[in-house]
Design an enzyme around this catalytic site. Structure first.
Site, PDB file in Angstrom:
ATOM      1  N   TYR A  25      27.331  26.329  34.572  1.00 37.02           N
ATOM      2  CA  TYR A  25      27.544  26.642  33.351  1.00 37.02           C
ATOM      3  C   TYR A  25      27.744  28.336  33.355  1.00 37.02           C
ATOM      4  O   TYR A  25      26.910  28.725  32.334  1.00 37.02           O
ATOM      5  CB  TYR A  25      26.712  26.064  32.216  1.00 37.02           C
ATOM      6  CG  TYR A  25      27.050  26.216  30.751  1.00 37.02           C
ATOM      7  CD1 TYR A  25      28.273  25.700  30.356  1.00 37.02           C
ATOM      8  CD2 TYR A  25      26.311  27.099  30.070  1.00 37.02           C
ATOM      9  CE1 TYR A  25      28.406  25.439  28.819  1.00 37.02           C
ATOM     10  CE2 TYR A  25      26.667  27.096  28.605  1.00 37.02           C
ATOM     11  CZ  TYR A  25      27.907  26.371  28.263  1.00 37.02           C
ATOM     12  OH  TYR A  25      28.289  26.612  26.797  1.00 37.02           O
ATOM     13  N   GLN A  28      32.769  30.848  34.490  1.00 31.83           N
ATOM     14  CA  GLN A  28      33.847  29.958  34.314  1.00 31.83           C
ATOM     15  C   GLN A  28      33.274  28.716  33.786  1.00 31.83           C
ATOM     16  O   GLN A  28      33.972  28.120  32.783  1.00 31.83           O
ATOM     17  CB  GLN A  28      34.760  29.812  35.555  1.00 31.83           C
ATOM     18  CG  GLN A  28      35.617  31.235  36.340  1.00 31.83           C
ATOM     19  CD  GLN A  28      36.761  31.180  35.205  1.00 31.83           C
ATOM     20  OE1 GLN A  28      37.163  30.682  34.846  1.00 31.83           O
ATOM     21  NE2 GLN A  28      37.235  32.445  35.445  1.00 31.83           N
ATOM     22  N   SER A  53      20.844  27.593  32.631  1.00 32.50           N
ATOM     23  CA  SER A  53      22.259  27.082  32.248  1.00 32.50           C
ATOM     24  C   SER A  53      22.150  25.756  31.379  1.00 32.50           C
ATOM     25  O   SER A  53      22.546  25.636  30.430  1.00 32.50           O
ATOM     26  CB  SER A  53      23.089  26.947  33.337  1.00 32.50           C
ATOM     27  OG  SER A  53      23.354  28.077  34.200  1.00 32.50           O
ATOM     28  N   GLU A  85      28.067  26.515  47.467  1.00 33.65           N
ATOM     29  CA  GLU A  85      27.330  25.607  47.012  1.00 33.65           C
ATOM     30  C   GLU A  85      27.652  24.247  46.763  1.00 33.65           C
ATOM     31  O   GLU A  85      27.335  23.391  46.638  1.00 33.65           O
ATOM     32  CB  GLU A  85      26.466  25.990  45.542  1.00 33.65           C
ATOM     33  CG  GLU A  85      25.561  27.038  45.370  1.00 33.65           C
ATOM     34  CD  GLU A  85      25.163  27.716  44.483  1.00 33.65           C
ATOM     35  OE1 GLU A  85      25.144  26.776  43.223  1.00 33.65           O
ATOM     36  OE2 GLU A  85      24.746  28.753  44.226  1.00 33.65           O
ATOM     37  N   HIS A 108      39.338  26.918  42.918  1.00 36.72           N
ATOM     38  CA  HIS A 108      39.629  27.619  44.137  1.00 36.72           C
ATOM     39  C   HIS A 108      39.703  26.858  44.966  1.00 36.72           C
ATOM     40  O   HIS A 108      39.154  25.782  45.072  1.00 36.72           O
ATOM     41  CB  HIS A 108      38.615  28.844  44.326  1.00 36.72           C
ATOM     42  CG  HIS A 108      38.908  29.439  45.726  1.00 36.72           C
ATOM     43  ND1 HIS A 108      40.099  29.976  46.032  1.00 36.72           N
ATOM     44  CD2 HIS A 108      38.128  30.099  46.635  1.00 36.72           C
ATOM     45  CE1 HIS A 108      40.074  30.761  46.973  1.00 36.72           C
ATOM     46  NE2 HIS A 108      38.878  30.588  47.419  1.00 36.72           N
ATOM     47  N   GLU A 227      37.223  62.626  42.310  1.00 40.41           N
ATOM     48  CA  GLU A 227      38.594  62.485  42.838  1.00 40.41           C
ATOM     49  C   GLU A 227      38.945  61.120  43.510  1.00 40.41           C
ATOM     50  O   GLU A 227      39.950  60.823  43.616  1.00 40.41           O
ATOM     51  CB  GLU A 227      38.703  63.595  43.731  1.00 40.41           C
ATOM     52  CG  GLU A 227      38.503  65.090  43.090  1.00 40.41           C
ATOM     53  CD  GLU A 227      39.641  65.154  41.856  1.00 40.41           C
ATOM     54  OE1 GLU A 227      40.592  64.547  41.885  1.00 40.41           O
ATOM     55  OE2 GLU A 227      39.133  65.974  40.997  1.00 40.41           O
ATOM     56  N   GLU A 231      38.368  58.277  39.191  1.00 34.61           N
ATOM     57  CA  GLU A 231      39.814  58.165  38.787  1.00 34.61           C
ATOM     58  C   GLU A 231      40.498  57.107  39.291  1.00 34.61           C
ATOM     59  O   GLU A 231      41.624  56.902  38.548  1.00 34.61           O
ATOM     60  CB  GLU A 231      40.429  59.513  39.117  1.00 34.61           C
ATOM     61  CG  GLU A 231      39.543  60.732  38.355  1.00 34.61           C
ATOM     62  CD  GLU A 231      40.406  62.191  38.680  1.00 34.61           C
ATOM     63  OE1 GLU A 231      41.646  62.127  39.078  1.00 34.61           O
ATOM     64  OE2 GLU A 231      39.869  63.300  38.116  1.00 34.61           O
ATOM     65  N   SER A 252      51.680  63.642  37.039  1.00 33.21           N
ATOM     66  CA  SER A 252      52.405  64.868  37.240  1.00 33.21           C
ATOM     67  C   SER A 252      53.419  64.810  38.616  1.00 33.21           C
ATOM     68  O   SER A 252      53.162  63.770  39.370  1.00 33.21           O
ATOM     69  CB  SER A 252      51.474  65.917  37.569  1.00 33.21           C
ATOM     70  OG  SER A 252      50.740  65.773  38.987  1.00 33.21           O
TER      71      SER A 252
END
Length: 332
Positions: A25, A28, A53, A85, A108, A227, A231, A252
């Site tokens: 819990y 997901q 949980s 687990e 998964h 930088e 960003e 740019s």
């Protein structure tokens, strides 16, 4: 092109008489459980007794049981606890109670694909993998929307497993956006590759290397942080919104020229050779064996590497910079 399934093409009917157990819990698990319940499904949350949980699930109106008890009452058992687990939980609290025609679900494919969980032949095995974090899966569902997902069938004992997987995807709201059919092999190998080479490993290594290069050249660490790290989100958000070409329309001409002429010097043919080597390590099971062994011996290499990066100058500088931006403070 891959076939994408949407709401109108998928029926929930196959789940109408089924009891679904959600093991876990967390991020997901909570989203799946609440969404399925709101879709009219019979849902049991299976977690450690009296833990946080357990208490939260009860507070949110869920039926909560010990894992072994829930398995015996269920038709579908969805594993939504960490991959590391799952094998022990499966062996100790799920496998002894499995019966014919039940279905095992995963978000998964790692443990099935690499045989850390070997299901008996008399059950269905499927995967539904939302392509977004649990809170987003829940929030969009509540808004009447959904997060896209992948689905796959590994073992179809009942000859209904594909319908079950699609119905499950609809139950969590995924078909509102679209679900794409894959295989456990494809999902597992591409997911690991993406994490290692681009999303996590590639990006963090690139950021650190750029930061180190500027600092070693005598530039202020704070400026280098702006930088090379801060960003990054601006550019990634543009790519996420409309693709690489869309991003280039928003920057740019100087940045664009540097992008197309210098970028290939950083990620070049040698880099791609290493990418292919990493992909091969995933495909032949070398990475899986390495990670499984690392967990078995207490994660010494893993923990040492994490500690090394936690002590990196970029973390110290970042903490100072982020204090100037209170809107960036993580939500608890």
């Amino acid at each position: 092109m891959a076939k994408i399934y949407h709401d109108l093409e998928v029926s929930l009917e196959v789940l109408s008489d089924k009891v679904i157990t959600i093991i876990g819990y967390g991020s997901q698990g909570r989203a799946h459980a609440l969404n399925l319940k709101d879709s009219g499904m019979k849902v049991i949350v299976a977690v450690r007794p009296n833990g946080e949980s357990w208490k939260r699930a009860l507070e949110e109106g869920m039926t909560v049981e010990k894992i072994e008890d829930a398995v015996q009452k269920s038709d579908i058992i969805m594993f939504l606890i960490p991959d590391t687990e799952q094998p022990a939980i499966y062996k100790e609290k799920v496998l002894p109670y499995l019966r014919p025609n039940q279905a095992l679900g995963f978000a998964h494919g790692f443990n099935i694909h690499f045989s850390q969980i070997v299901p008996p032949p008399f059950v269905d095995v499927f995967m539904v993998a939302p392509k977004g974090p649990g809170p987003l899966v829940r929030d969009l569902y509540v808004e009447g929307k959904g997060v896209p997902a992948l689905f796959a069938v590994y073992q179809d004992y009942t000859q209904k497993c594909r319908d079950i997987a699609l119905a499950y995807a609809k139950g969590i709201g995924a078909t509102r956006a679209g679900v794409l059919e894959t295989t456990f092999k494809e999902e597992t190998e591409t997911d690991l590759f993406g994490e290692q080479v681009v999303l996590c490993g590639g990006v963090t290594a690139l950021i650190k290397a750029g930061f180190e290069t500027l600092v070693e050249a005598g530039y202020q660490p704070e400026v280098a942080y702006y930088e090379c790290l801060h960003e990054m989100k601006l550019i990634v958000d543009l790519i996420n919104q409309g693709g690489i070409s869309f991003m280039r329309k928003a920057i740019s001409d100087t940045a664009k020229y540097g992008d197309v002429t210098r970028g290939p010097r950083i990620v070049n043919e040698e880099t791609k050779k290493e990418m292919k080597k990493i992909l091969n390590e995933i495909q032949n099971g070398q990475f899986a064996k390495e990670w499984i062994l690392e967990n078995q011996v207490g994660r010494p290499v893993f923990n040492a590497l994490l500690k090394k990066d936690e002590d990196h100058l970029i973390e110290k500088v970042g903490k100072v910079i982020r204090e100037m931006m209170p809107w960036l403070k993580p939500k608890k």
